[in-house]
Scaffold this active site. Sequence first.
Site, PDB file in Angstrom:
ATOM      1  N   HIS A 124       4.212  10.403 -39.253  1.00 21.85           N
ATOM      2  CA  HIS A 124       2.989   9.610 -39.184  1.00 21.85           C
ATOM      3  C   HIS A 124       1.863  10.357 -39.901  1.00 21.85           C
ATOM      4  CE1 HIS A 124       5.541   8.476 -35.800  1.00 21.85           C
ATOM      5  NE2 HIS A 124       4.934   7.305 -35.787  1.00 21.85           N
ATOM      6  N   PRO A 164       4.469   9.111 -25.399  1.00 21.59           N
ATOM      7  CA  PRO A 164       4.177   7.885 -24.654  1.00 21.59           C
ATOM      8  C   PRO A 164       2.662   7.752 -24.486  1.00 21.59           C
ATOM      9  CG  PRO A 164       5.942   9.129 -23.601  1.00 21.59           C
ATOM     10  CD  PRO A 164       5.337  10.023 -24.634  1.00 21.59           C
ATOM     11  N   LEU A 165       2.059   6.804 -25.156  1.00 19.69           N
ATOM     12  CA  LEU A 165       0.612   6.776 -25.299  1.00 19.69           C
ATOM     13  C   LEU A 165      -0.114   6.676 -23.964  1.00 19.69           C
ATOM     14  CD1 LEU A 165       0.298   4.526 -28.470  1.00 19.69           C
ATOM     15  CD2 LEU A 165       0.102   7.015 -28.298  1.00 19.69           C
ATOM     16  N   ASP A 204      -6.441   4.407 -30.380  1.00 18.31           N
ATOM     17  CA  ASP A 204      -6.544   3.045 -29.858  1.00 18.31           C
ATOM     18  C   ASP A 204      -5.399   2.729 -28.901  1.00 18.31           C
ATOM     19  OD1 ASP A 204      -8.867   1.884 -31.338  1.00 18.31           O
ATOM     20  OD2 ASP A 204      -7.652   2.378 -33.079  1.00 18.31           O
ATOM     21  N   HIS A 213       0.327   4.468 -40.873  1.00 18.75           N
ATOM     22  CA  HIS A 213       0.520   4.915 -39.491  1.00 18.75           C
ATOM     23  C   HIS A 213       1.829   5.683 -39.334  1.00 18.75           C
ATOM     24  CE1 HIS A 213       0.659   4.877 -35.075  1.00 18.75           C
ATOM     25  NE2 HIS A 213       1.938   4.576 -35.238  1.00 18.75           N
ATOM     26  N   GLU A 228      -0.705   4.556  -9.197  1.00 20.82           N
ATOM     27  CA  GLU A 228       0.556   5.308  -9.155  1.00 20.82           C
ATOM     28  C   GLU A 228       0.895   5.989 -10.478  1.00 20.82           C
ATOM     29  OE1 GLU A 228       0.881   2.080  -6.019  1.00 20.82           O
ATOM     30  OE2 GLU A 228       0.281   2.162  -8.126  1.00 20.82           O
ATOM     31  N   PHE A 273       7.468   1.593  -5.337  1.00 17.38           N
ATOM     32  CA  PHE A 273       6.414   1.685  -6.343  1.00 17.38           C
ATOM     33  C   PHE A 273       6.612   2.862  -7.288  1.00 17.38           C
ATOM     34  CE2 PHE A 273       3.646  -0.485  -2.949  1.00 17.38           C
ATOM     35  CZ  PHE A 273       4.094  -1.733  -3.352  1.00 17.38           C
ATOM     36  N   ASP A 304       7.898  -5.959   5.769  1.00 20.89           N
ATOM     37  CA  ASP A 304       7.191  -6.161   4.496  1.00 20.89           C
ATOM     38  C   ASP A 304       8.060  -6.868   3.462  1.00 20.89           C
ATOM     39  OD1 ASP A 304       4.700  -5.269   5.146  1.00 20.89           O
ATOM     40  OD2 ASP A 304       5.006  -3.232   4.432  1.00 20.89           O
ATOM     41  N   HIS A 324       8.801  -4.921  -1.079  1.00 20.25           N
ATOM     42  CA  HIS A 324       8.556  -3.517  -0.735  1.00 20.25           C
ATOM     43  C   HIS A 324       9.834  -2.747  -0.417  1.00 20.25           C
ATOM     44  CE1 HIS A 324       4.469  -4.848  -0.664  1.00 20.25           C
ATOM     45  NE2 HIS A 324       3.999  -3.731  -0.163  1.00 20.25           N
TER      46      HIS A 324
END
Length: 680
Positions: free
Chosen positions: A35, A124-125, A164, A270, A420, A446, A478, A482
């Site tokens: 890049h 990983p942005l 960005d 890019h 999280e 989660f 739940d 969950h």
Amino acid sequence: MNVLTPQISRRLDQPITAALRALAMDAVETARSGHPGAPMGLAEVAAVLWRRYLRHSPANPAWPDRDRFVLSNGHASALLYALLHLTGYDLPIAELKRFRQFRSKTPGHPELGVTPGVETTTGPLGQGFANAVGMAIAEKTLAAQFNRPGHTIVDHRTFVIVGDGCLMEGISHEAASLAGRLKLGKLVALYDDNGISIDGPVAEWFADDTPKRFEAYGWHVVAGVDGHDPIAIDAALAAAVAETMRPSLVCCKTVIGRGAPTKQGHHDTHGTPLGAEEVARVRAAINWPYAPFEIPDTVAEAWDGRRQGAAVEAEWNYRFERYQAAYPELASAFVRRVRGELPAGFAAASDAFVTAVAAAAATMATRAASQNALAAFARELPELFGGSADLAHSNLTTHPLTRPITRDPAGNSIFYGVREFGMTAVANGIALHGGLLPYVATFLVFSDYARNAIRMGALMRQRVVHILTHDSIGLGEDGPTHQPVEHLESLRLIPNLDVWRPCDAVETASAWRNAVERTNGPTALALSRQALPHQPRTREQIDAIRRGGYVLVEPAMQPAAIIIATGSEVQLACAAALLLAAASVHVRVVSMPCVEIFDAQDAAWRHSVLPPHLPVVAVEAGATRGWWRYADRSGAVIGLDSFGESAPAPALFAHFDFTRERVVAAVLQVLAARSESETF
């Protein structure tokens, strides 16, 4: 304070920035991969930052009080490698020539532990940005814990470049919001606002008013900076470092691929090499008549940061010697914690705690047992630092020594809020910084929100403890939103992540001890909401827990089969073994709280626990796929491969037939099938 203070001018900075552009485009061109756009567009920003503001010591990348630099848009790695080489890190030009090649020190995206001077693995942005927030949290907390009047040993900044893409990712919101609330005045983010991403100009899909967005978070924002004017960049950075009560965002308007006459400003730059013809045009445009990877002596000398780095490190060493003389115990603790070492008495204290838990023989939820372990280890480890994603009273992550940093800057816990993903990436940054041992918590279901950050922590081999409670349909009412099903198996697929699912308080205490003592990766603790009975053990069995899988129940007669179970299903396995024994069918019960650690044992241990000639029935209230490697064709797996239901836990276990009778039937069926096959 500025590291270097030469007169800044466009004339001086032309060869300085040309070196960055040339090295970046040459590395990408040689590799025919990479890049070039962002490195070329960021040349002036990087030059001003690294030559005038960044306090670092190229000869000692691990110097504790160095400023941290994170390239969150890790695809611009060629820029970072050029900076590291030019400033004097152990990164010879030969490694830049091997950009993106097998086992080089210049991989496609920056990787911790591969390249000297790289603070975190990015790509990983957005996660690098969150890592930087974690580093700034660690700096502020350690400063409050260790600095004393007249003795400042923790005093550095964290700089992070974001693009960005980083700001489009949702994690940027989570991390920026938290950073603003925590008033991280030594965090400076530089936004590479080039308006381009892979698909083209971002205005079609990214029209945020970024300065106002960050102002709303409580950040200090320097907007409208010409990212190609060193004087403007210097003024913006001066304003950012002068701000001590708020994190700063410096918005630098840049042109992607700056210097490439026919390609700058276009999205093709890019992630595509410029090509030989455009590279030649760039050399002419930036007045760089040198061969690929050639740096003239005058430019090399201007960039070399080793002398200045040694000076600032020596000054800190002098201050630390004075600190040691005044506060020897604090100094010793600081050195130990920065090195990631445990106190000399920790092994004995942890052994005593596990022994006490075994003697208590309590029936309790493993999340409650985890809380007890956390409280016990917090007394021994002031570096334990963490919190929950707005579930502290469900995850049970508070303890008598808990002191939130929003109330006490020298505290040991943090309210992460419902964040999280951000929480987990921030914790990675805290671990990367050193001096603190982070833990984070949420419901197991989660963990999907946090998964990529968990993966990145495993990739970077960082010691982070993930407390993941409500580990099965046993959480009850739940319901399926969950109730985790595939999550245990999914987490076990992540390399270098130890996943523990303890069956009682003793295994929970042992799991915590393993997590704290582990120095080469993260640990996930999958914990129950419901109470689980104590399982009696000998001293040898207690010690064997640390091997991931061990014989919990051995029949008086030679076993005909093995039942493997984890967590809440161990009690089912033990109850089934009693029923089978009454019918003169003798089985061994193996508790396997951590598959990864068991699989890492030597063959002798694994075969002693799971003799290859005995059939296996595996029981776990989760996805079945992974257990077939133990059960094989001759065995059986009892698990759950569908979503749960909303009902009390006992009703759910009955509905999905997690009963001792079903385990008994499975064992008998396996034995009958084996007997039939042996007959033929």
